[in-house]
Design an enzyme around this catalytic site. Structure first.
Site, mmCIF file in Angstrom:
data_model
loop_
_atom_site.group_PDB
_atom_site.id
_atom_site.type_symbol
_atom_site.label_atom_id
_atom_site.label_comp_id
_atom_site.label_asym_id
_atom_site.label_seq_id
_atom_site.Cartn_x
_atom_site.Cartn_y
_atom_site.Cartn_z
ATOM 1 N N GLU A 187 4.875 -5.395 -9.330
ATOM 2 C CA GLU A 187 5.130 -6.102 -8.073
ATOM 3 C C GLU A 187 5.513 -7.558 -8.335
ATOM 4 O OE1 GLU A 187 5.342 -4.797 -5.196
ATOM 5 O OE2 GLU A 187 4.498 -2.809 -5.605
ATOM 6 N N CYS A 237 -3.920 -3.036 -2.097
ATOM 7 C CA CYS A 237 -3.233 -3.388 -3.341
ATOM 8 C C CYS A 237 -2.748 -4.823 -3.268
ATOM 9 C CB CYS A 237 -2.054 -2.443 -3.571
ATOM 10 S SG CYS A 237 -2.587 -0.745 -3.829
#
Lengths: 203, 203, 203, 203
Positions: free
Chosen positions: A80, A142
């Site tokens: 990410e 998350c």
């Protein structure tokens, strides 16, 4: 030897397993490249996941932090790029729903990862392990643990690399689901070992 | 020992590899359950693929025939239920395009597989290998070889089991493609070995 | 004036509406090209849907039959190429599940549509209405009514055109669903009107 | 009367049309709720798109800014939550590729939209127009103009609402593409008119 804190999550929503929990358990104690792996499981809980990660951080005092999460529906390993200051989405495991709330009041809107995500993605692809940078970790747990850790390190002026990697569902999760892309658990595990090797080489 | 004719295809369209070719090469000569595997590669060619399969059939004289094909985009192992009497779709490897044509003039519109597809799918799922019955093998070369073989066996009143199984793309094919579900080549190979074991047990 | 029997279905599974029911209600009684439309709704019921369609056929005595069904997940208007002799899938509206059963004992494995599906698809695409031929109507009620009608006409040596067209979900159905492609109800209705015009011109 | 600056983009990549350009042209000059619409087209050009948007802003001096972009593959109207300080992705229309670059050196990693995106999404869904908040505007031109505008307003301490909305492909774009979700151009136009009405009511 350097220490790498590797976190995964317990199962959530209607899933009965979480491949990240299994990876973290499997890699706990291993030595990969320059790193001793310390694997920890996090709960799926808006109120406590962030503080439990911070507690693990202070107990382990790692040189690098990688958190793993399941992204059912994705086809590749996706480090990410950014965590955002937002809690939103479905019920956590305690039944709590958040809607468009801040994680940290007055925190920055977004925080870039400090992991070498381009090197990770390029390195995996060279090994024929499909990987892409993701530009959204969502707004669920998350994203929350990624944001909390990056924010904590930033306000303490720590340059320690930290970030989040989403993985596809495992074959076991895909049985009797329609159109859910999946990898075998051993492929997922192998991919994360290689992520760590790539980071080790780039140190 | 019984013989199992296992076919795969060469690469086609803009793909440079075909995981079915690799599987067939890897399994050729192996003994799996009651079967000796004879692996053969087929061209992607509307004019010759069917006749080459028939030639292999007469050379090998197998007890069972399984043809494999790539279904880029699918997420699971999918044994096909039916072949249909239609050629249609994109260019083959010789540049030929077919549009809504019959494979066999006056042949039946559809022909069901004679492989035990429900047992295969149930057996794979029990091993945590995602599998589903598919109700369409398309109208390209995969459907053509499935139809040609089933039709040939039917008009010769042969009860020999024959059919087609589509597999997902391999990881190697999914690098730099967006949203293409993929499995590792070893997972794909392993799945086909298990298909053959399941059939062997059900004999 | 020629008569066109147009059927749709009641809602099924966890859907509370069915856009095909709404289309059939809207078009019932309209004159489109050379056709007077007679719209009828069918139940989602393995035991009765086929016989109810046959009953409507004998009451209306149409010159052409088009059955409509919802294919949630598809992005385009998809005339079906073939119906197959198989009942399989999820519970119908009476709670009945079928698994790999024949629709007609000793019926042919597959039956091609007798609608001009290539002309329909080409005609719609020229109007910027996305359409593709589909090679599978599934194994649920849509395939069943398509098969039953084609089989009935075939064994009675009737050349009357008959077939099935799947449509995407409507916007109304897609609210609060993730990643469900949808069209507005008026777009869906408009597409079916144009299907009928195209058939009218090709007569 | 208040002024609303509405921007769209010219076509890009291998698309020959851009539905946002058509919407902006159609709505230019309209009065919707309390707003006079001023529609402007932006180029797809990493070097100039941002400055052209700023120039339009200073010429129009609007009370609110909405930029539109195409997100081929999405199924719903998606107001964006955040723009990120990153340029990355495929070639722009001048052939320039950016890789992991900052848009604004030393700018914040992310900037939240100042449009009422939750009200927009809830309002559209109530009208049966599928809509969801998106957590990533990507890293291409859409994200760039969103980031540049929000950053400019922020450093000038302006509370003027500004943000970005992605829309699905139009039917016209989906012809001959596989699995591309699409809406009719009139549905897309209608959705944006309703976005503006919803914002007007919430003022």
């Amino acid at each position: 030897m350097k220490k790498l804190l590797l976190t995964g999550f317990e199962p959530f929503l209607d899933f009965t397993i979480n491949p990240t929990e299994q990876i973290v358990k499997a890699l706990d104690g291993e030595k990969i490249g320059p790193f001793q792996i310390v694997g920890k499981k996090l709960p799926v809980d808006f109120s406590s996941s962030g503080s439990i990660l911070l507690k693990e951080y202070y107990e382990v005092m790692p040189d690098i932090i990688i958190s793993l999460g399941l992204a059912a529906g994705r086809t590749t390993i996706t480090p990410e790029r950014i965590a955002i200051n937002c809690k939103d989405g479905e019920k956590d495991n305690r039944g709590i729903i958040k809607k468009d709330e801040k994680i940290v009041e007055n925190g920055p809107d977004g925080l870039f990862t400090t992991l070498p995500i381009r090197e990770i993605v390029d390195g995996l692809n060279e090994m024929n392990i499909p990987a892409e940078i993701s530009n959204s970790a969502g707004t669920y747990l998350c994203n929350l643990v990624m944001y909390e850790m990056l924010h904590h390190l930033k306000i303490h002026n720590t340059s320690l690399p930290s970030g989040f990697i989403h993985i596809p569902a495992s074959h076991e999760m895909a049985i009797h689901k329609r159109n859910m892309p999946s990898w075998s658990q051993s492929d997922l595990e192998n991919a994360i070992r290689n992520v760590i090797k790539i980071i080790g080489k780039n140190e």
